[in-house]
Design an enzyme around this catalytic site. Structure first.
Site, PDB file in Angstrom:
ATOM      1  N   LYS A  95     -10.952  -8.920 -10.328  1.00  0.00           N
ATOM      2  CA  LYS A  95     -11.516  -7.719 -10.947  1.00  0.00           C
ATOM      3  C   LYS A  95     -10.445  -6.693 -11.332  1.00  0.00           C
ATOM      4  O   LYS A  95     -10.708  -5.790 -12.104  1.00  0.00           O
ATOM      5  CB  LYS A  95     -12.539  -7.078  -9.995  1.00  0.00           C
ATOM      6  CG  LYS A  95     -13.919  -7.690 -10.150  1.00  0.00           C
ATOM      7  CD  LYS A  95     -14.934  -7.039  -9.226  1.00  0.00           C
ATOM      8  CE  LYS A  95     -14.758  -7.537  -7.811  1.00  0.00           C
ATOM      9  NZ  LYS A  95     -15.876  -7.244  -6.907  1.00  0.00           N
ATOM     10  N   LYS A 136      -5.079 -15.421 -11.988  1.00  0.00           N
ATOM     11  CA  LYS A 136      -6.355 -15.811 -11.394  1.00  0.00           C
ATOM     12  C   LYS A 136      -7.488 -14.820 -11.697  1.00  0.00           C
ATOM     13  O   LYS A 136      -7.239 -13.662 -12.037  1.00  0.00           O
ATOM     14  CB  LYS A 136      -6.187 -16.025  -9.894  1.00  0.00           C
ATOM     15  CG  LYS A 136      -5.837 -14.795  -9.109  1.00  0.00           C
ATOM     16  CD  LYS A 136      -5.829 -15.142  -7.617  1.00  0.00           C
ATOM     17  CE  LYS A 136      -5.742 -13.864  -6.816  1.00  0.00           C
ATOM     18  NZ  LYS A 136      -5.911 -14.054  -5.394  1.00  0.00           N
ATOM     19  N   LYS A 172       0.837  -1.208   0.000  1.00  0.00           N
ATOM     20  CA  LYS A 172       0.000   0.000   0.000  1.00  0.00           C
ATOM     21  C   LYS A 172       0.871   1.258   0.000  1.00  0.00           C
ATOM     22  O   LYS A 172       0.509   2.263  -0.614  1.00  0.00           O
ATOM     23  CB  LYS A 172      -0.920   0.036   1.236  1.00  0.00           C
ATOM     24  CG  LYS A 172      -1.926  -1.078   1.292  1.00  0.00           C
ATOM     25  CD  LYS A 172      -3.017  -0.910   0.268  1.00  0.00           C
ATOM     26  CE  LYS A 172      -3.978  -2.082   0.343  1.00  0.00           C
ATOM     27  NZ  LYS A 172      -4.890  -2.151  -0.794  1.00  0.00           N
TER      28      LYS A 172
END
Ligand code: TRP
Length: 335
Positions: free
Chosen positions: A199, A196, A113
Site C-alpha cells: 500500500k 512487491k 523509524k
C-alpha cells in the site's frame, strides 16, 4: 506425536490485499492442519503510531473477518486478539528488564523509524522486538511464519528467550525460528510497475481481498505497462513481467500461454491482457470477497470466535507465565 507450535501475528493496518494473502494468510490456512497454531491480531503493536480508537477497532474487526473469510478455522487453530491476553504485557515487562538500550537501538527497523519518524520515536518502538518476543515465546513457539523483514526480530526473540533461561536457570523457552513452506516466499508484485504489492505505493498498486469486481477492473485498467515489444522474443519490462507474474497466480495455463506467446511475437494488446487478468482475479477472489462482508457484519459470530480464541490462548499463556513467575522468584503470600 505432539505437533510443533506455530505463532504469527499480523498488524491491523487495514484491509488485506492479494500480497498478504499469497505471502502469509494462505500459508496459515495450510499450517493449521500441520501444526499447533496460534494466530493473533497485533493490536498492541499498532499503537506505536497512535491510531484513533474508532480506526483501531475497525481495523481489528476487518482483519479478523478477513482471516476467517480466507479459511482460518477457529476450531482448528487458535485465533485471538493480542490485547485480550494480559499475560502478554506482563511477559513483555519482565523481558524488558533484560533488554538493553544498545541492542534495541541497533535493530534495523528501529533505525529506519529513527530516520522516517524522528518526531515519534517512542519507547514502544524501541521495545517493539521485546513485545514481539513475548508474543512468540509465551506459547513456546518453535516456528514463526514471517517474511524476511522480520528475521532480525526473530533473532531477538531467541536472544531474549535464551537470556531468560540462562539468568533464571530454567528451560522454559525453546528457540523460535522463521518458517515457511518451500524455500522461496512467493513474491506478489504490485500493479504500478514497482516491486512487491504494497500500500505504500498507493491504493492503485494493490488488489484488496474485499475489492468489488468494478474496483478490480478499474485498478487493473490503470496498471502500468510499457510501449510494447518491438522485436520478437525480447524479455518483458519489469512492469509487464509483474502482470505475467500475477497471471501465473490467478489465471489458467492456457491463458498465460496465450499472452506470453503473443508478447513473444509482438502481437500482444495490453488492454486485453489487463481485462483478462482483471476477470481472472475477480474469479479467484470471489469466494473470499463474498464471505468477508457477511462475517464482518456478524457481530455475534465475531464475538464467539474472539472469545474462544482468547480462552485457548490464555490457557497456553497462563501456563507459561506460571513457570516464568516461579523462575523469577515471585511467591504468593496468600492463596
Ligand atoms: N512484527 C510483525 C510484522 O510487522 C507482526 C508481529 C507482531 C508478529 N508480533 C508477532 C509476527 C509475532 C510474528 C510473530 O509483520
Amino acid at each position: 506425536m505432539t505437533k510443533e507450535i506455530v505463532v504469527s501475528g499480523i498488524r491491523p493496518t487495514g484491509k488485506l490485499h492479494l500480497g498478504n494473502y499469497m505471502g502469509a494468510v494462505k500459508n496459515f490456512v495450510q499450517m493449521q492442519h500441520d501444526f499447533h497454531c496460534y494466530f493473533f491480531i497485533a493490536d498492541y503493536h499498532s499503537l506505536t503510531t497512535h491510531p484513533n480508537p474508532a480506526d483501531l477497532h475497525v481495523n481489528v474487526r476487518t482483519v479478523l473477518a478477513e482471516y476467517l473469510a480466507c479459511g482460518i478455522n477457529p476450531e482448528q487453530c487458535t485465533i485471538y486478539v493480542q490485547s485480550d491476553l494480559p499475560q502478554i504485557p506482563e511477559l513483555y515487562m519482565l523481558l524488558n528488564m533484560h533488554a538493553y538500550k544498545g541492542e534495541l537501538e541497533r535493530v534495523a527497523s528501529f533505525k529506519e523509524k529513527a530516520k522516517t519518524q524522528p518526531d515519534n520515536l517512542n519507547a514502544g518502538l524501541l521495545t517493539y522486538p521485546v513485545l514481539m518476543a513475548a508474543d512468540i515465546i509465551i506459547h513456546k513457539a518453535v516456528k514463526v511464519p514471517v517474511g524476511k523483514d522480520q528475521e532480525q526480530h526473530l533473532e531477538m526473540a531467541r536472544t531474549f528467550g535464551n537470556r531468560f533461561n540462562r539468568i533464571y536457570q530454567t528451560a522454559v523457552f525453546p528457540e523460535p525460528f522463521a518458517f515457511n513452506y518451500g524455500t522461496e516466499l512467493v513474491k506478489v508484485p504490485g500493479l504500478q510497475g514497482g516491486g512487491k504489492m504494497s500500500k505504500s505505493d498507493g491504493d492503485n498498486n494493490v488488489i484488496c481481498l474485499s475489492d468489488s469486481p468494478e474496483l478490480i477492473r478499474k485498478k487493473m485498467s490503470k496498471a502500468i505497462t510499457d510501449a510494447g515489444p518491438t522485436e520478437p522474443n525480447t524479455p518483458p519490462s519489469p512492469a509487464v513481467q509483474n502482470l505475467f507474474d500475477l497471471m501465473k497466480m490467478v489465471s489458467n495455463h492456457d491463458t498465460l500461454k496465450h499472452f506470453t506467446d503473443s508478447y513473444a511475437n509482438c502481437s500482444i494488446r495490453y488492454g486485453d491482457l489487463k481485462k483478462q487478468l482483471a476477470e481472472d482475479m475477480i474469479t479467484y477472489l470471489n469466494p473470499i470477497r463474498t464471505k468477508i462482508e457477511d462475517i464482518y457484519n456478524d457481530t455475534a459470530y465475531l464475538g464467539k470466535v474472539a472469545k474462544l480464541g482468547a480462552e485457548k490462548a490464555a490457557a497456553s499463556a497462563e501456563q507459561t507465565m506460571a513457570e516464568v513467575r516461579a523462575a523469577i522468584g515471585f511467591q504468593k503470600f496468600y492463596s
